[in-house]
Write an enzyme that holds these catalytic residues in place. Structure first.
Site, PDB file in Angstrom:
ATOM      1  N   ASP A   1     -14.091  63.334  -4.183  1.00 18.24           N
ATOM      2  CA  ASP A   1     -14.314  62.263  -3.197  1.00 18.24           C
ATOM      3  C   ASP A   1     -15.553  61.439  -3.523  1.00 18.24           C
ATOM      4  O   ASP A   1     -16.196  60.889  -2.632  1.00 18.24           O
ATOM      5  CB  ASP A   1     -14.441  62.835  -1.776  1.00 18.24           C
ATOM      6  CG  ASP A   1     -13.294  63.751  -1.413  1.00 18.24           C
ATOM      7  OD1 ASP A   1     -12.140  63.313  -1.559  1.00 18.24           O
ATOM      8  OD2 ASP A   1     -13.553  64.901  -1.007  1.00 18.24           O
TER       9      ASP A   1
ATOM     10  N   LYS B   1     -14.222  57.719  -7.322  1.00 23.32           N
ATOM     11  CA  LYS B   1     -13.738  57.457  -8.683  1.00 23.32           C
ATOM     12  C   LYS B   1     -12.744  56.307  -8.719  1.00 23.32           C
ATOM     13  O   LYS B   1     -12.697  55.550  -9.684  1.00 23.32           O
ATOM     14  CB  LYS B   1     -13.091  58.726  -9.258  1.00 23.32           C
ATOM     15  CG  LYS B   1     -14.055  59.881  -9.446  1.00 23.32           C
ATOM     16  CD  LYS B   1     -13.363  61.121  -9.979  1.00 23.32           C
ATOM     17  CE  LYS B   1     -12.394  61.719  -9.000  1.00 23.32           C
ATOM     18  NZ  LYS B   1     -13.034  62.228  -7.762  1.00 23.32           N
TER      19      LYS B   1
ATOM     20  N   HIS C   1      -7.115  58.410  -4.014  1.00 25.12           N
ATOM     21  CA  HIS C   1      -8.079  57.374  -4.371  1.00 25.12           C
ATOM     22  C   HIS C   1      -7.914  56.215  -3.396  1.00 25.12           C
ATOM     23  O   HIS C   1      -6.813  55.702  -3.213  1.00 25.12           O
ATOM     24  CB  HIS C   1      -7.841  56.862  -5.797  1.00 25.12           C
ATOM     25  CG  HIS C   1      -8.151  57.867  -6.856  1.00 25.12           C
ATOM     26  ND1 HIS C   1      -9.185  58.767  -6.758  1.00 25.12           N
ATOM     27  CD2 HIS C   1      -7.565  58.106  -8.052  1.00 25.12           C
ATOM     28  CE1 HIS C   1      -9.230  59.510  -7.848  1.00 25.12           C
ATOM     29  NE2 HIS C   1      -8.248  59.136  -8.638  1.00 25.12           N
TER      30      HIS C   1
ATOM     31  N   THR D   1      -5.584  64.271   3.448  1.00 25.68           N
ATOM     32  CA  THR D   1      -5.371  65.120   4.623  1.00 25.68           C
ATOM     33  C   THR D   1      -5.956  64.557   5.905  1.00 25.68           C
ATOM     34  O   THR D   1      -5.576  64.978   6.995  1.00 25.68           O
ATOM     35  CB  THR D   1      -6.001  66.504   4.388  1.00 25.68           C
ATOM     36  OG1 THR D   1      -7.426  66.340   4.247  1.00 25.68           O
ATOM     37  CG2 THR D   1      -5.443  67.153   3.132  1.00 25.68           C
TER      38      THR D   1
ATOM     39  N   ARG E   1     -15.059  65.413   6.059  1.00 26.72           N
ATOM     40  CA  ARG E   1     -15.803  66.018   4.956  1.00 26.72           C
ATOM     41  C   ARG E   1     -17.168  66.503   5.428  1.00 26.72           C
ATOM     42  O   ARG E   1     -17.798  65.866   6.271  1.00 26.72           O
ATOM     43  CB  ARG E   1     -15.968  65.009   3.819  1.00 26.72           C
ATOM     44  CG  ARG E   1     -14.654  64.565   3.208  1.00 26.72           C
ATOM     45  CD  ARG E   1     -14.829  63.428   2.214  1.00 26.72           C
ATOM     46  NE  ARG E   1     -13.535  62.932   1.758  1.00 26.72           N
ATOM     47  CZ  ARG E   1     -13.270  61.666   1.482  1.00 26.72           C
ATOM     48  NH1 ARG E   1     -14.216  60.743   1.629  1.00 26.72           N
ATOM     49  NH2 ARG E   1     -12.074  61.311   1.067  1.00 26.72           N
TER      50      ARG E   1
END
Length: 429
Positions: free
Chosen positions: A13, A16, A41, A302, A306
């Site tokens: 995460d 990228k 992404h 999901t 985080r």
């Protein structure tokens, strides 16, 4: 010509997708080499958000060839839905812009069923899998009973593999997990239909890459997840089921390792992690919640929130060592704007010792305490800044300290989610 690998330097995460999207402008090929639809992404282009799980991020650029390598595990239903959404957005997917390795393994319904049944049974000890069937698919790959993309066009082989695998999977699902069995005939018909839809895109990606190398093309290899989720080098067992480090770019795509020219690491300006596992710099206070809210730190796959914490240079330096990074790409710097005092982890205190690289054992890492260096924050909006020298002085000091600790130069600094909200110090191509 240059062949460049982009990997995440933390626990995934890192942003990228935006970096790959940026560099794709000067690349000819963009290649996924591991993972599956357990990673997402998120790109913002012209104010429109795009989320990709399997199709490489470069698909938004005309004239580029995206490839899904043999190291990726493919859920064909997910891939086809992603292709359909792209078509609806005016981006048709053909073999002119997407090729799929005939040797990539296929995620089957019994993989998802096993994944969720196991996780539910573990209760409080669960790892935090996405439930997409990634791990069980890689298990079958190693057990040499997996279904590969080319099998989807062979009714006899596909039917035999499904029936043979379901003998074991249904036994476990019914007798051990107390779940309903799966139907082989329905599964076979569903996946033959997938095979018919995907057949025009299936190719030998390794051969196509070798041709690209001979022609002097620029190739960008796009990693999924992050270094510390690597099955071998990550915080085991709180890891993914594939090798996420740069060394797998060659194996997972079918290109020789001597063809790789540069390896670059994406580093979020703070640290995040999804699911269980050690996180020395985690913030369980208002600052951590602020990072989560401002940074939109909810999983693209999901939707899970985080965990957030300070930038951990022990984590980053270990990633530099494992991947042989020659440049760093900093993301989400703007999220830190307005925080009065910032901290960076410079080392860990493990008993009487100070260490600057992550210990390989989980128990040792959990016993470590982070050692911090403190920095003054900044209040200025940096979203419109396009030159490093135009950043606020405290922002520059933060980045310069990061660069000095890493011993690797900064190449990109992202100051916002949009493609153009970026300071480019050096292009890899």
């Amino acid at each position: 010509m240059a062949n460049v690998v982009i990997v995440g330097s933390q626990w995934g995460d890192e942003g990228k997708g935006k970096i790959v999207d940026l560099f794709t402008e000067k690349a000819d090929y963009v290649v996924r080499f591991q993972g599956g639809n357990n990673a997402g992404h998120t790109l913002v282009v012209n104010g429109e958000k795009h989320i990709f799980h399997l199709v490489p991020s470069g698909i938004l650029h005309k004239g580029k060839v995206c490839m899904i390598g043999n190291g990726v595990v493919v859920d064909p239903g997910v891939l086809i839905r992603e292709m359909d959404r792209l078509h609806e957005a005016g981006i048709p997917v053909t073999r002119e812009n997407l090729l799929i390795s005939r040797y990539a393994h296929v995620i089957m319904p019994y993989h998802r069923a096993m994944d969720n049944a196991r996780e539910n049974r573990k209760g409080k000890t669960k790892i935090g899998t996405t439930g997409r069937g990634i791990g069980p698919c890689y298990e079958d790959k190693v057990a040499r009973c997996g279904v590969r993309i080319h099998d989807l066009s062979d009714p006899k082989t596909l039917g035999e593999k499904i029936r043979r695998n379901l003998e074991e999977k249904n036994f476990l699902l019914e007798r051990f997990f107390g779940e309903k069995p799966l139907d082989a005939a329905a599964m076979e018909q569903e996946y033959l239909a997938y095979g018919e839809r995907l057949a025009p895109l299936v190719d030998n990606v390794s051969e196509r890459l070798q041709e690209a190398v001979r022609e002097g093309r620029n190739i960008l290899f796009e990693g999924a997840q992050g270094t510390h989720l690597d099955i071998d080098h990550g915080t085991y067992p709180f890891v993914t089921s594939s090798n996420t480090v740069a060394g797998n770019a060659a194996c997972g795509s079918g290109i020789g390792p001597t063809r790789i020219d540069r390896v670059l690491g994406v580093v979020k300006a703070y640290t995040t992690r999804v699911g269980g596992g050690p996180f020395p710099s985690e913030l369980l206070d208002e600052t951590g919640e602020r990072m989560r809210t401002r940074g939109g730190e909810f999983g693209a796959t999901t939707g899970r929130p985080r965990r957030c914490g300070w930038l951990d240079m022990v984590v980053v330096k270990t990633a530099i060592r494992l991947n042989g990074l020659s440049g760093l790409l900093i993301t989400k710097l703007d999220v830190l704007t307005g925080i009065p005092k910032l901290k960076i982890v410079t080392s860990y205190k493990c008993g009487p010792r100070k260490i600057e690289f992550m210990p390989p054992e989980l128990e040792a890492l959990e016993a470590c305490e982070p050692v911090y260096e403190e920095f003054h924050g900044w209040e200025e909006d940096i979203g419109s800044v396009r030159k490093f020298t135009d950043l606020p002085v405290n922002t520059r000091r933060y980045l310069q300290a990061l660069e000095e600790m890493a011993g690797v130069p900064l190449m990109v600094v992202s100051v916002g989610p949009a493609r153009d909200e970026t300071i480019v110090l050096e292009y890899p191509f």
